[in-house]
Motif scaffolding. Structure first.
Motif, PDB file in Angstrom:
ATOM      1  N   MET A  50       2.066  59.513  83.203  1.00 42.30           N
ATOM      2  CA  MET A  50       2.080  59.511  81.241  1.00 42.30           C
ATOM      3  C   MET A  50       0.409  59.344  80.820  1.00 42.30           C
ATOM      4  N   SER A  51      -0.137  60.548  80.066  1.00 43.42           N
ATOM      5  CA  SER A  51      -1.258  59.761  80.100  1.00 43.42           C
ATOM      6  C   SER A  51      -1.607  60.703  78.503  1.00 43.42           C
ATOM      7  N   GLY A  52      -2.784  60.201  77.782  1.00 46.48           N
ATOM      8  CA  GLY A  52      -2.683  59.795  76.466  1.00 46.48           C
ATOM      9  C   GLY A  52      -2.516  58.217  76.003  1.00 46.48           C
ATOM     10  N   ASN A  53      -2.878  59.038  74.270  1.00 41.95           N
ATOM     11  CA  ASN A  53      -2.265  57.146  73.969  1.00 41.95           C
ATOM     12  C   ASN A  53      -1.153  57.564  72.705  1.00 41.95           C
ATOM     13  N   GLN A  54      -0.206  56.373  73.140  1.00 38.35           N
ATOM     14  CA  GLN A  54       0.832  56.427  72.189  1.00 38.35           C
ATOM     15  C   GLN A  54       0.550  55.368  71.233  1.00 38.35           C
ATOM     16  N   SER A  55       0.981  55.463  70.170  1.00 42.19           N
ATOM     17  CA  SER A  55       0.637  53.915  69.028  1.00 42.19           C
ATOM     18  C   SER A  55       1.895  53.478  68.442  1.00 42.19           C
ATOM     19  N   GLY A  56       1.438  52.362  68.310  1.00 45.48           N
ATOM     20  CA  GLY A  56       2.614  51.150  68.006  1.00 45.48           C
ATOM     21  C   GLY A  56       2.390  50.188  66.654  1.00 45.48           C
ATOM     22  N   ASP A  57       3.388  49.548  66.014  1.00 46.61           N
ATOM     23  CA  ASP A  57       2.394  48.302  65.445  1.00 46.61           C
ATOM     24  C   ASP A  57       2.303  47.658  66.606  1.00 46.61           C
ATOM     25  N   VAL A  58       3.604  47.255  66.651  1.00 45.31           N
ATOM     26  CA  VAL A  58       4.256  46.519  67.589  1.00 45.31           C
ATOM     27  C   VAL A  58       4.076  46.519  69.073  1.00 45.31           C
ATOM     28  N   LEU A  59       3.798  46.054  70.371  1.00 39.95           N
ATOM     29  CA  LEU A  59       3.761  46.319  72.038  1.00 39.95           C
ATOM     30  C   LEU A  59       4.572  45.334  72.600  1.00 39.95           C
ATOM     31  N   VAL A  60       4.995  45.012  72.652  1.00 39.68           N
ATOM     32  CA  VAL A  60       6.329  44.155  73.540  1.00 39.68           C
ATOM     33  C   VAL A  60       6.255  44.839  74.959  1.00 39.68           C
ATOM     34  N   LEU A  61       5.358  44.030  76.265  1.00 39.59           N
ATOM     35  CA  LEU A  61       5.187  43.867  77.878  1.00 39.59           C
ATOM     36  C   LEU A  61       5.873  42.936  77.937  1.00 39.59           C
ATOM     37  N   GLY A  62       7.031  43.713  78.446  1.00 36.11           N
ATOM     38  CA  GLY A  62       8.397  42.656  79.613  1.00 36.11           C
ATOM     39  C   GLY A  62       9.242  42.939  78.861  1.00 36.11           C
ATOM     40  N   ALA A  63      10.394  43.581  79.464  1.00 36.39           N
ATOM     41  CA  ALA A  63      11.597  44.094  79.151  1.00 36.39           C
ATOM     42  C   ALA A  63      12.385  42.910  79.299  1.00 36.39           C
ATOM     43  N   GLY A  64      12.170  41.785  79.987  1.00 32.74           N
ATOM     44  CA  GLY A  64      13.457  40.662  80.383  1.00 32.74           C
ATOM     45  C   GLY A  64      14.193  39.967  78.992  1.00 32.74           C
ATOM     46  N   VAL A  65      14.719  39.120  78.991  1.00 36.76           N
ATOM     47  CA  VAL A  65      15.476  38.778  77.948  1.00 36.76           C
ATOM     48  C   VAL A  65      14.655  38.976  77.195  1.00 36.76           C
ATOM     49  N   VAL A  66      13.858  37.465  76.799  1.00 34.18           N
ATOM     50  CA  VAL A  66      12.991  37.459  76.446  1.00 34.18           C
ATOM     51  C   VAL A  66      12.407  38.737  75.535  1.00 34.18           C
ATOM     52  N   GLY A  67      11.305  39.420  75.987  1.00 30.78           N
ATOM     53  CA  GLY A  67      11.119  40.371  75.734  1.00 30.78           C
ATOM     54  C   GLY A  67      11.683  40.768  75.022  1.00 30.78           C
ATOM     55  N   LEU A  68      13.236  41.597  75.902  1.00 29.15           N
ATOM     56  CA  LEU A  68      14.292  42.992  74.522  1.00 29.15           C
ATOM     57  C   LEU A  68      14.929  42.062  73.321  1.00 29.15           C
ATOM     58  N   GLY A  69      15.138  40.623  73.269  1.00 28.92           N
ATOM     59  CA  GLY A  69      15.275  40.365  72.606  1.00 28.92           C
ATOM     60  C   GLY A  69      14.340  39.872  71.336  1.00 28.92           C
ATOM     61  N   ILE A  70      13.123  39.529  71.882  1.00 30.08           N
ATOM     62  CA  ILE A  70      11.933  39.871  70.795  1.00 30.08           C
ATOM     63  C   ILE A  70      12.248  41.139  70.221  1.00 30.08           C
ATOM     64  N   ALA A  71      12.026  41.766  70.829  1.00 30.08           N
ATOM     65  CA  ALA A  71      12.035  43.472  70.569  1.00 30.08           C
ATOM     66  C   ALA A  71      12.969  43.651  69.889  1.00 30.08           C
ATOM     67  N   PHE A  72      14.014  43.220  69.962  1.00 32.58           N
ATOM     68  CA  PHE A  72      15.586  43.834  68.989  1.00 32.58           C
ATOM     69  C   PHE A  72      15.654  43.295  67.345  1.00 32.58           C
ATOM     70  N   THR A  73      14.635  41.563  67.648  1.00 33.53           N
ATOM     71  CA  THR A  73      15.005  40.654  66.298  1.00 33.53           C
ATOM     72  C   THR A  73      13.222  41.908  65.019  1.00 33.53           C
ATOM     73  N   LEU A  74      12.275  42.116  65.740  1.00 35.67           N
ATOM     74  CA  LEU A  74      11.497  42.949  65.209  1.00 35.67           C
ATOM     75  C   LEU A  74      11.621  44.362  64.601  1.00 35.67           C
ATOM     76  N   ALA A  75      12.038  44.859  65.583  1.00 33.59           N
ATOM     77  CA  ALA A  75      13.158  46.621  65.431  1.00 33.59           C
ATOM     78  C   ALA A  75      14.091  46.499  64.252  1.00 33.59           C
ATOM     79  N   ARG A  76      14.815  45.326  64.125  1.00 30.95           N
ATOM     80  CA  ARG A  76      15.771  45.004  62.841  1.00 30.95           C
ATOM     81  C   ARG A  76      15.186  44.824  61.685  1.00 30.95           C
ATOM     82  N   ALA A  77      13.992  44.215  62.048  1.00 30.37           N
ATOM     83  CA  ALA A  77      13.741  43.665  60.741  1.00 30.37           C
ATOM     84  C   ALA A  77      12.143  45.022  60.239  1.00 30.37           C
ATOM     85  N   GLY A  78      12.702  45.475  60.622  1.00 26.89           N
ATOM     86  CA  GLY A  78      11.341  47.072  60.119  1.00 26.89           C
ATOM     87  C   GLY A  78      10.331  46.754  60.867  1.00 26.89           C
ATOM     88  N   HIS A  79       9.932  46.759  62.097  1.00 28.80           N
ATOM     89  CA  HIS A  79       8.436  47.001  62.786  1.00 28.80           C
ATOM     90  C   HIS A  79       9.095  48.477  63.641  1.00 28.80           C
TER      91      HIS A  79
END
Ligand SMILES: Cc1cc2nc3c(=O)[nH]c(=O)nc-3n(C[C@H](O)[C@H](O)[C@H](O)COP(=O)(O)OP(=O)(O)OC[C@H]3O[C@@H](n4cnc5c(N)ncnc54)[C@H](O)[C@@H]3O)c2cc1C
Length: 397
Positions: free
Chosen positions: A1-30
Motif C-alpha cells: 500500500m502506498s500514499g497517505n490515508q487519513s483518519g481522525d483516530v488511529l489505533v495501532l494494534g488489534a489485540g483485545v485492548v486495541g479492538l475494544g478501544i477502536a470499537f468504543t470510539l467508533a461506536r461513539a462516532g469517531h
C-alpha cells in the motif's frame, strides 16, 4: 500500500485492548482506522479470558482492584453492545469460579488471601471440600481448601476478538494489515502542536505509507515501545504457556472455572461453551517465547492433580504468548509527557495490561474515550504512563 490515508483516530494494534478501544470510539462516532499485521494474534490469542477481579487479587496489587472491579461491572454492557453491532455472540459466560488448595501450605495461602478479600468486601464464600466436590465431582482427592467466587466470570478472547472485528467492519472501521514502524511526529514550534511540545500525527507503516490522524492510540501490547514515543516504556514480556483440550465423549461438563494452588503452583481450567477446556498458565520471565516443554509438563501435572479425568482429554491447541508486564503490574494508559512535562498532543498509550488485558478491555475503551473528549476517567488515574519518571528520549525521531 502506498500514499497517505487519513483518519481522525488511529489505533495501532488489534489485540483485545486495541479492538475494544477502536470499537468504543467508533461506536461513539469517531472515524477510526486500525493497523495490525495479524489482528488478535498476540497475548489475546493465548488468554483464558477470566473476568476474575476477586480471584486475581494478589498481595501487593491492591491498587489494581478498583480498575478490575470497574471493568468487570462494565463487561455485560460491553459484550451486549459488541453482539448487537456485530450480530455475533461475543463469547461471554457467567460461569462461577471455584478456588482450591491441595496441601497445608496451599490452604494457608488461600486462607490469607481470603482474609484480604473479606476485608475488602469482596464476594467470596468459604466452602467445605465436600461442598466443592458436590459442585464439581471431577475434582481430585486431597483437597485442603475451597472457595466459591460467584461473580468471577469469563469470556472467550478468540470469540470476542472475532466479534469485535465484525463489529468494526459493521461500523465502517478500516483495518489495515500492516505493521506500524514509527509514530509520525510534528516537532515542537511547528505551530501545529496543541501543547508546548511536539505532537504525534499518525504512523508510518512497514510499506513506507503513512496514516495521519488527530489522535494515535498505541495498543501494540508488549511491542508498544515504538520509535517516536517521547520515552522508552518500562515493559517486560512475561511468557505464558497454555493448553486447550477436548474431553472424551461422556466426560461430565465442568460448570465452574476451577482455579487452584497445587503445592504452591497456580493452575486453572476454564470450561468453554463448546465443551473444550483451557488449561493454564505458566508465567515465565526467562525470555523464551516458544512453548516450553517444562511449562507444558507443569500444566499437565497440576491440571491432572486438580481434575484427574483431564488425563483422558485430547490436546487440541498449545501456545505461548507474552503478557505485557510493567514494574507495578498496572497498565500504562493515558497521555505521555515530553521532556518539559507537557502532554504530547495526539498520543494515547494503552498497554501494560499484563495478566488482565481481557478483563480490563471495557475500562480501557471508556478511559481512552474519556481522554479524547476531555473527561478523563478518575479510576484510570493510577495508570498514568509517566508514573515511573521515565528518561526522555534524546531526540524525537
Ligand atoms: C497464557 C495467558 C493467559 C492469559 N489469561 C488472561 C485472563 O484469563 N484474563 C485476562 O484478563 N487476561 C489474560 N491474559 C493477559 C491478556 O492476554 C493480555 O493482557 C492482553 O491480551 C493484552 O492485550 P493487548 O491488546 O494489549 O496485547 P496483544 O493481545 O498482545 O495484542 C497486541 C497486538 O498488537 C499487534 N502489533 C504488535 N506490534 C505491532 C506494530 N508495530 N504495528 C501494529 N500492530 C502491532 C500484534 O499483532 C497484536 O495483535 C493472559 C495472557 C496469557 C499470555
Amino acid at each position: 500500500m502506498s500514499g497517505n490515508q487519513s483518519g481522525d483516530v488511529l489505533v495501532l494494534g488489534a489485540g483485545v485492548v486495541g479492538l475494544g478501544i477502536a470499537f468504543t470510539l467508533a461506536r461513539a462516532g469517531h472515524p477510526v482506522t486500525v493497523v495490525d499485521p495479524a489482528p488478535a494474534s498476540g497475548a489475546t490469542h493465548a488468554a483464558a479470558g477470566m473476568i476474575a477481579p476477586v480471584a486475581e487479587l494478589a498481595h501487593q496489587e491492591e491498587a489494581l482492584l478498583p480498575l478490575t472491579l470497574d471493568s468487570a461491572r462494565r463487561y455485560r454492557g460491553f459484550v451486549d453492545d459488541v453482539a448487537a453491532v456485530s450480530g455475533r455472540d461475543a463469547g461471554y459466560a457467567t460461569t462461577p469460579t471455584l478456588v482450591c488448595g491441595f496441601d497445608a501450605a496451599d490452604r494457608d495461602a488461600l486462607a490469607a488471601l481470603y482474609r484480604v478479600q473479606l476485608r475488602l468486601g469482596l464476594d467470596v464464600e468459604q466452602l467445605t471440600t465436600r461442598e466443592a466436590r458436590r459442585r464439581e465431582p471431577l475434582l481430585g482427592p486431597h483437597l485442603t481448601a475451597a472457595y466459591l467466587l460467584p461473580h468471577d466470570h469469563q469470556v472467550d478472547p478468540r470469540v470476542l476478538s472475532r466479534a469485535l472485528l465484525a463489529a468494526l467492519e459493521a461500523l465502517g472501521v478500516r483495518v489495515i494489515a500492516q505493521r506500524a514502524e514509527a509514530l509520525l511526529s510534528t516537532p515542537a514550534g511547528s505551530g501545529t502542536s496543541g501543547s508546548s511540545g511536539g505532537r504525534v500525527a499518525g504512523a508510518r507503516l512497514a510499506d513506507g505509507s503513512t496514516v495521519e490522524a488527530d489522535e494515535t492510540i498505541v495498543a501494540t501490547g508488549v511491542a508498544a515501545d515504538l520509535p517516536g514515543l517521547p520515552a522508552p516504556l518500562p515493559l517486560r514480556p512475561v511468557h505464558g504457556d497454555v493448553l486447550r483440550l477436548r474431553p472424551p465423549a461422556g466426560f461430565p461438563a465442568l460448570t465452574h472455572t476451577v482455579r487452584a494452588i497445587v503445592r504452591g503452583v497456580p493452575v486453572y481450567v476454564v470450561p468453554r461453551f463448546d465443551g473444550t477446556l483451557v488449561l493454564g498458565a505458566t508465567a515465565r520471565e526467562d525470555g523464551g517465547s516458544g512453548l516450553q516443554a517444562g511449562g507444558v509438563h507443569t500444566l499437565l501435572r497440576d491440571g491432572i492433580t486438580l481434575l484427574p479425568a483431564l488425563a483422558e482429554a485430547t490436546i487440541t491447541d498449545a501456545v505461548a504468548r507474552a503478557r505485557p508486564g510493567t514494574p507495578d503490574n498496572m497498565p500504562l494508559l493515558g497521555r505521555m509527557r515530553d521532556a518539559d512535562g507537557a502532554a504530547v498532543a495526539g498520543l494515547v498509550l494503552a498497554t501494560g495490561f499484563f495478566r488482565h488485558g481481557v478483563l480490563l478491555t471495557p475500562l480501557a475503551g471508556a478511559a481512552v474515550r474519556g481522554l479524547l473528549v476531555g473527561d478523563p476517567l478518575p479510576v484510570a488515574e493510577p495508570c498514568d504512563p509517566d508514573r515511573f519518571a521515565l528518561i526522555p528520549r534524546a531526540t524525537a525521531p
